[in-house]
Design a protein around this motif. Sequence first.
Motif, PDB file in Angstrom:
ATOM      1  N   THR A  29     -89.626  22.555  78.762  1.00 47.23           N
ATOM      2  CA  THR A  29     -88.727  22.327  78.277  1.00 47.23           C
ATOM      3  C   THR A  29     -89.211  21.628  76.714  1.00 47.23           C
ATOM      4  OG1 THR A  29     -86.771  22.654  79.572  1.00 47.23           O
ATOM      5  CG2 THR A  29     -86.149  21.746  76.811  1.00 47.23           C
ATOM      6  N   ARG A  30     -89.240  20.659  77.134  1.00 49.40           N
ATOM      7  CA  ARG A  30     -90.052  20.156  76.325  1.00 49.40           C
ATOM      8  C   ARG A  30     -90.994  20.587  75.518  1.00 49.40           C
ATOM      9  NH1 ARG A  30     -94.982  17.869  75.163  1.00 49.40           N
ATOM     10  NH2 ARG A  30     -95.744  18.540  77.277  1.00 49.40           N
ATOM     11  N   VAL A  31     -91.766  21.303  75.687  1.00 53.83           N
ATOM     12  CA  VAL A  31     -93.324  22.242  75.673  1.00 53.83           C
ATOM     13  C   VAL A  31     -92.783  22.955  74.787  1.00 53.83           C
ATOM     14  CG1 VAL A  31     -95.158  23.547  75.951  1.00 53.83           C
ATOM     15  CG2 VAL A  31     -94.896  21.819  77.656  1.00 53.83           C
ATOM     16  N   ALA A  32     -91.412  23.931  74.893  1.00 57.46           N
ATOM     17  CA  ALA A  32     -90.898  25.268  74.229  1.00 57.46           C
ATOM     18  C   ALA A  32     -90.419  24.944  73.292  1.00 57.46           C
ATOM     19  CB  ALA A  32     -89.653  25.994  75.363  1.00 57.46           C
ATOM     20  N   LEU A  33     -89.679  23.453  72.840  1.00 55.63           N
ATOM     21  CA  LEU A  33     -89.030  22.698  71.642  1.00 55.63           C
ATOM     22  C   LEU A  33     -90.237  22.180  71.543  1.00 55.63           C
ATOM     23  CD1 LEU A  33     -86.411  20.461  73.864  1.00 55.63           C
ATOM     24  CD2 LEU A  33     -85.854  22.448  72.212  1.00 55.63           C
ATOM     25  N   ALA A  34     -91.475  21.704  71.258  1.00 57.58           N
ATOM     26  CA  ALA A  34     -92.052  21.316  70.471  1.00 57.58           C
ATOM     27  C   ALA A  34     -93.449  22.606  69.844  1.00 57.58           C
ATOM     28  CB  ALA A  34     -93.259  20.350  71.278  1.00 57.58           C
ATOM     29  N   GLU A  35     -93.232  23.471  70.740  1.00 48.85           N
ATOM     30  CA  GLU A  35     -94.010  24.672  70.748  1.00 48.85           C
ATOM     31  C   GLU A  35     -93.518  25.419  70.131  1.00 48.85           C
ATOM     32  OE1 GLU A  35     -97.529  25.110  72.429  1.00 48.85           O
ATOM     33  OE2 GLU A  35     -97.670  22.709  72.856  1.00 48.85           O
ATOM     34  N   HIS A  42     -92.243  29.789  76.669  1.00 49.07           N
ATOM     35  CA  HIS A  42     -90.794  30.042  77.617  1.00 49.07           C
ATOM     36  C   HIS A  42     -90.357  31.193  78.392  1.00 49.07           C
ATOM     37  CE1 HIS A  42     -89.111  29.286  73.475  1.00 49.07           C
ATOM     38  NE2 HIS A  42     -90.099  29.147  72.783  1.00 49.07           N
ATOM     39  N   LEU A  43     -92.061  31.618  79.133  1.00 46.03           N
ATOM     40  CA  LEU A  43     -92.211  32.230  80.418  1.00 46.03           C
ATOM     41  C   LEU A  43     -91.425  32.172  81.250  1.00 46.03           C
ATOM     42  CD1 LEU A  43     -93.039  35.138  81.518  1.00 46.03           C
ATOM     43  CD2 LEU A  43     -95.250  33.737  81.451  1.00 46.03           C
ATOM     44  N   LYS A  57     -80.094  31.397  81.974  1.00 46.34           N
ATOM     45  CA  LYS A  57     -80.582  30.315  81.049  1.00 46.34           C
ATOM     46  C   LYS A  57     -82.265  30.989  81.044  1.00 46.34           C
ATOM     47  CE  LYS A  57     -78.413  26.218  82.033  1.00 46.34           C
ATOM     48  NZ  LYS A  57     -79.176  25.040  82.485  1.00 46.34           N
ATOM     49  N   ALA A  58     -82.736  31.976  82.960  1.00 45.15           N
ATOM     50  CA  ALA A  58     -84.359  32.300  82.615  1.00 45.15           C
ATOM     51  C   ALA A  58     -84.155  33.320  81.525  1.00 45.15           C
ATOM     52  CB  ALA A  58     -84.058  32.755  83.912  1.00 45.15           C
ATOM     53  N   LEU A  59     -82.885  33.860  81.807  1.00 47.39           N
ATOM     54  CA  LEU A  59     -83.013  35.486  81.064  1.00 47.39           C
ATOM     55  C   LEU A  59     -83.207  35.440  79.268  1.00 47.39           C
ATOM     56  CD1 LEU A  59     -82.827  38.302  80.747  1.00 47.39           C
ATOM     57  CD2 LEU A  59     -80.430  37.980  80.035  1.00 47.39           C
ATOM     58  N   LYS A  60     -82.472  34.199  78.848  1.00 53.65           N
ATOM     59  CA  LYS A  60     -81.881  33.505  77.723  1.00 53.65           C
ATOM     60  C   LYS A  60     -84.505  33.540  77.562  1.00 53.65           C
ATOM     61  CE  LYS A  60     -77.937  31.981  77.003  1.00 53.65           C
ATOM     62  NZ  LYS A  60     -76.801  31.061  76.845  1.00 53.65           N
ATOM     63  N   CYS A  61     -84.928  32.700  78.362  1.00 58.24           N
ATOM     64  CA  CYS A  61     -85.872  32.265  78.272  1.00 58.24           C
ATOM     65  C   CYS A  61     -86.894  33.914  78.077  1.00 58.24           C
ATOM     66  CB  CYS A  61     -86.065  31.635  79.827  1.00 58.24           C
ATOM     67  SG  CYS A  61     -85.676  29.631  79.395  1.00 58.24           S
ATOM     68  N   ARG A  64     -86.474  34.972  74.819  1.00 59.83           N
ATOM     69  CA  ARG A  64     -87.233  34.795  73.722  1.00 59.83           C
ATOM     70  C   ARG A  64     -89.148  35.071  73.590  1.00 59.83           C
ATOM     71  NH1 ARG A  64     -89.122  33.306  68.897  1.00 59.83           N
ATOM     72  NH2 ARG A  64     -89.561  31.390  68.176  1.00 59.83           N
ATOM     73  N   ALA A  65     -89.716  34.889  74.458  1.00 56.97           N
ATOM     74  CA  ALA A  65     -90.993  35.038  75.109  1.00 56.97           C
ATOM     75  C   ALA A  65     -91.335  36.517  74.554  1.00 56.97           C
ATOM     76  CB  ALA A  65     -91.143  35.178  76.533  1.00 56.97           C
ATOM     77  N   LEU A  66     -90.383  37.533  74.568  1.00 56.58           N
ATOM     78  CA  LEU A  66     -90.294  38.777  73.968  1.00 56.58           C
ATOM     79  C   LEU A  66     -90.029  38.918  72.802  1.00 56.58           C
ATOM     80  CD1 LEU A  66     -88.494  40.773  77.163  1.00 56.58           C
ATOM     81  CD2 LEU A  66     -90.471  41.469  76.431  1.00 56.58           C
TER      82      LEU A  66
END
Length: 140
Positions: A29-35, A42-43, A57-61, A64-66
């Motif tokens: 989550t920290r990495v996804a927010l920073a980048e 996200h994957l 929550k997983a589906l949203k991630c 986002r990756a897609l």
Amino acid sequence: MSDESWESVEEGVELLQAGELDAAIAELTRVALAEPDNEHAHLFLGNAQFENEEFDKALKCYVRALEIVPKFLGAMIGAGQCLRYLGDHKRALRMGKEVLQIRKYDPDALFLMGAIHFQRGESAASKAYLTTFLETNPEI
């Protein structure tokens, strides 16, 4: 995966592989927010949420990756599995079919399709996909 992109998620992936889900989720989550454009963050955050049985929550991630990389096969499979677990078989089937259009004998997509058809009580279709899945000699 670029070296820089991998370096950003490496610690979170290691935590995920070690089964430390809460720590992995926090780190990814920290990495996804920073980048926010790091599709790998996200994957893998989606993978951690999936392992934690937080399928929404997983589906949203995965989505986002897609958004970042539209034909990201790992995210497509993850999204398909989430949709399957959430009972949205129609959309899960569509995701599996899209992957198979890109990579005809993708073992994860074949398994996804077989599992969905099995859940729907469609034995012949399930058997066909799962037989083809096994013919790919998957790592089990």
